[in-house]
Write an enzyme that holds these catalytic residues in place. Structure first.
Site, short mmCIF file in Angstrom:
data_model
loop_
_atom_site.label_atom_id
_atom_site.label_comp_id
_atom_site.label_asym_id
_atom_site.label_seq_id
_atom_site.Cartn_x
_atom_site.Cartn_y
_atom_site.Cartn_z
N GLY A 13 11.84 44.60 50.70
CA GLY A 13 10.69 45.45 51.00
C GLY A 13 10.78 46.16 52.33
O GLY A 13 9.75 46.53 52.90
N ASN A 15 11.76 49.16 52.72
CA ASN A 15 11.20 50.50 52.49
C ASN A 15 9.67 50.46 52.44
O ASN A 15 9.01 51.36 52.95
CB ASN A 15 11.77 51.11 51.21
CG ASN A 15 13.12 51.74 51.44
OD1 ASN A 15 13.21 52.82 52.01
ND2 ASN A 15 14.18 51.06 51.05
N ARG A 67 10.24 44.89 27.01
CA ARG A 67 10.01 45.68 28.24
C ARG A 67 8.71 46.45 28.18
O ARG A 67 8.01 46.61 29.17
CB ARG A 67 11.18 46.65 28.46
CG ARG A 67 12.43 45.97 28.97
CD ARG A 67 13.34 46.94 29.68
NE ARG A 67 13.74 48.03 28.81
CZ ARG A 67 13.71 49.30 29.16
NH1 ARG A 67 13.32 49.66 30.36
NH2 ARG A 67 14.09 50.23 28.31
N MET A 92 14.07 46.77 40.62
CA MET A 92 15.31 46.76 39.86
C MET A 92 15.10 46.71 38.35
O MET A 92 15.87 46.07 37.64
CB MET A 92 16.21 45.62 40.36
CG MET A 92 16.57 45.73 41.82
SD MET A 92 17.07 47.39 42.35
CE MET A 92 18.75 47.09 42.84
N ARG A 93 14.05 47.37 37.88
CA ARG A 93 13.83 47.44 36.43
C ARG A 93 13.72 48.89 36.00
O ARG A 93 13.20 49.72 36.75
CB ARG A 93 12.50 46.76 36.05
CG ARG A 93 12.54 45.26 36.11
CD ARG A 93 11.18 44.69 35.80
NE ARG A 93 10.77 44.83 34.41
CZ ARG A 93 11.20 44.08 33.41
NH1 ARG A 93 12.06 43.13 33.64
NH2 ARG A 93 10.76 44.26 32.18
N ASN A 109 11.21 57.32 43.07
CA ASN A 109 12.18 56.25 43.32
C ASN A 109 13.09 56.66 44.46
O ASN A 109 13.30 57.84 44.71
CB ASN A 109 13.03 56.01 42.05
CG ASN A 109 14.00 54.86 42.23
OD1 ASN A 109 13.67 53.82 42.81
ND2 ASN A 109 15.23 55.02 41.74
N HIS A 111 17.05 55.90 45.81
CA HIS A 111 18.32 55.33 45.35
C HIS A 111 19.37 55.48 46.46
O HIS A 111 19.48 56.55 47.06
CB HIS A 111 18.77 56.05 44.07
CG HIS A 111 20.02 55.46 43.52
ND1 HIS A 111 20.04 54.27 42.83
CD2 HIS A 111 21.31 55.86 43.62
CE1 HIS A 111 21.29 53.98 42.50
NE2 HIS A 111 22.08 54.92 42.97
N ASP A 147 18.08 56.71 36.99
CA ASP A 147 18.25 57.50 38.21
C ASP A 147 18.59 58.97 37.91
O ASP A 147 19.42 59.58 38.61
CB ASP A 147 19.34 56.88 39.11
CG ASP A 147 19.01 55.44 39.49
OD1 ASP A 147 17.83 55.14 39.75
OD2 ASP A 147 19.93 54.61 39.51
N LYS A 174 18.64 52.74 56.86
CA LYS A 174 18.00 53.38 58.03
C LYS A 174 17.54 54.78 57.66
O LYS A 174 16.46 55.22 58.07
CB LYS A 174 18.99 53.46 59.19
CG LYS A 174 19.13 52.16 59.94
CD LYS A 174 19.56 52.42 61.39
CE LYS A 174 19.75 51.11 62.13
NZ LYS A 174 21.17 50.73 62.26
C1 GAR Z 1 17.15 50.20 48.82
O1 GAR Z 1 18.33 50.49 49.48
C2 GAR Z 1 16.99 51.05 47.58
O2 GAR Z 1 17.56 52.31 47.72
C3 GAR Z 1 17.72 50.23 46.57
O3 GAR Z 1 17.36 48.91 46.84
C4 GAR Z 1 17.17 48.77 48.25
C5 GAR Z 1 15.86 48.04 48.48
O4 GAR Z 1 15.72 47.70 49.82
N1 GAR Z 1 17.38 50.62 45.23
C6 GAR Z 1 18.24 50.66 44.22
O5 GAR Z 1 19.40 50.32 44.31
C7 GAR Z 1 17.65 51.15 42.92
N2 GAR Z 1 18.68 51.40 41.96
P1 GAR Z 1 14.35 47.16 50.40
O6 GAR Z 1 13.86 46.06 49.46
O7 GAR Z 1 14.72 46.60 51.74
O8 GAR Z 1 13.39 48.30 50.49
#
Ligand code: GAR
Length: 203
Positions: A13, A15, A67, A92-93, A109, A111, A147, A174
């Site tokens: 988390g 982000n 799902r 991740m779903r 989203n 990525h 994606d 970052k």
């Molecule tokens: C992030 O880097 C995001 O881009 C990636 O998971 C990480 C989550 O980090 N998402 C994917 O790979 C989606 N396919 P966080 O939990 O520290 O925010």
């Protein structure tokens, strides 16, 4: 009216934290995070929300036969929270069409690669293994593919010879912490126009 944001996260988390801090600092205006939902009980994103008294919801994947059923329940929870915008942050779903129909053009989203290169759950490791010299991150609208939705913002980082998936992901994270709040604010301010697949930003 302040826009009500729900964040869906499966992991640490960071982000989510960046989004909360961008709201605190006024970088994202007229918005609040009203709910954090996760498919992983131990996701630290849930703890980050609890620490700020934000409503949390954990949905156990095993409790749902399909799902669609999982997503039907998730949509109910999101609607009860009167969600305007759904933000996937390390969720991740794959989202089902049923979910997307409820939140048309309202699911974003992030990525950790320069899409359309290296979609999926291992974007950073896949880019590194391929041998790219530049990677980055992408904020996009979510559609039914993996994606594949219209791209809102992208930024690049260099890949160094001694990078591991961890060091490269850290550099990308970052950047994500700056790019995602920026994209969310553009959405909240109504500055994004979709022309086919192209997102045009109305500054
Ligand atoms: C992030 O880097 C995001 O881009 C990636 O998971 C990480 C989550 O980090 N998402 C994917 O790979 C989606 N396919 P966080 O939990 O520290 O925010």
């Amino acid at each position: 009216m302040r826009k009500r944001i729900a964040v869906l996260a499966s992991g640490s988390g960071s982000n989510l934290q960046a989004i909360l801090e961008a709201i605190d600092s006024g970088e994202i205006l007229d918005a609040e995070v009203v709910l954090v939902l996760s498919d992983r009980k131990e996701a630290y994103a849930l703890e980050r929300a609890r620490l700020r008294n934000i409503q949390t919801k954990y949905l156990r994947v095993k409790d749902y036969a399909a799902r669609e059923e999982f997503d039907r329940h998730a949509v109910c929870v999101l609607e009860e929270a009167r969600t305007d915008l759904v933000v996937l942050a390390g969720y991740m779903r794959l989202i089902t069409p049923l979910f997307l129909a409820a939140f048309e053009q309202r699911v974003l989203n992030i990525h950790p690669s320069l899409l359309p290169a290296f979609p999926g759950g291992h974007g950073v490791a896949d880019a590194l293994a391929y041998g790219v010299k530049v990677s980055g991150c992408t904020v996009h609208f979510v559609d039914e593919g993996m994606d594949t939705g219209p791209i809102l913002l992208q930024e690049a980082v260099p890949v160094y010879d001694d990078d591991t998936a961890e060091t490269l992901h850290e550099r990308i994270r970052k950047l994500e912490h700056k790019l995602y709040p920026k994209a969310i604010n553009l959405w909240v301010q109504g500055k994004i126009k979709l022309r086919g697949r192209r997102c045009v930003i109305d500054e």
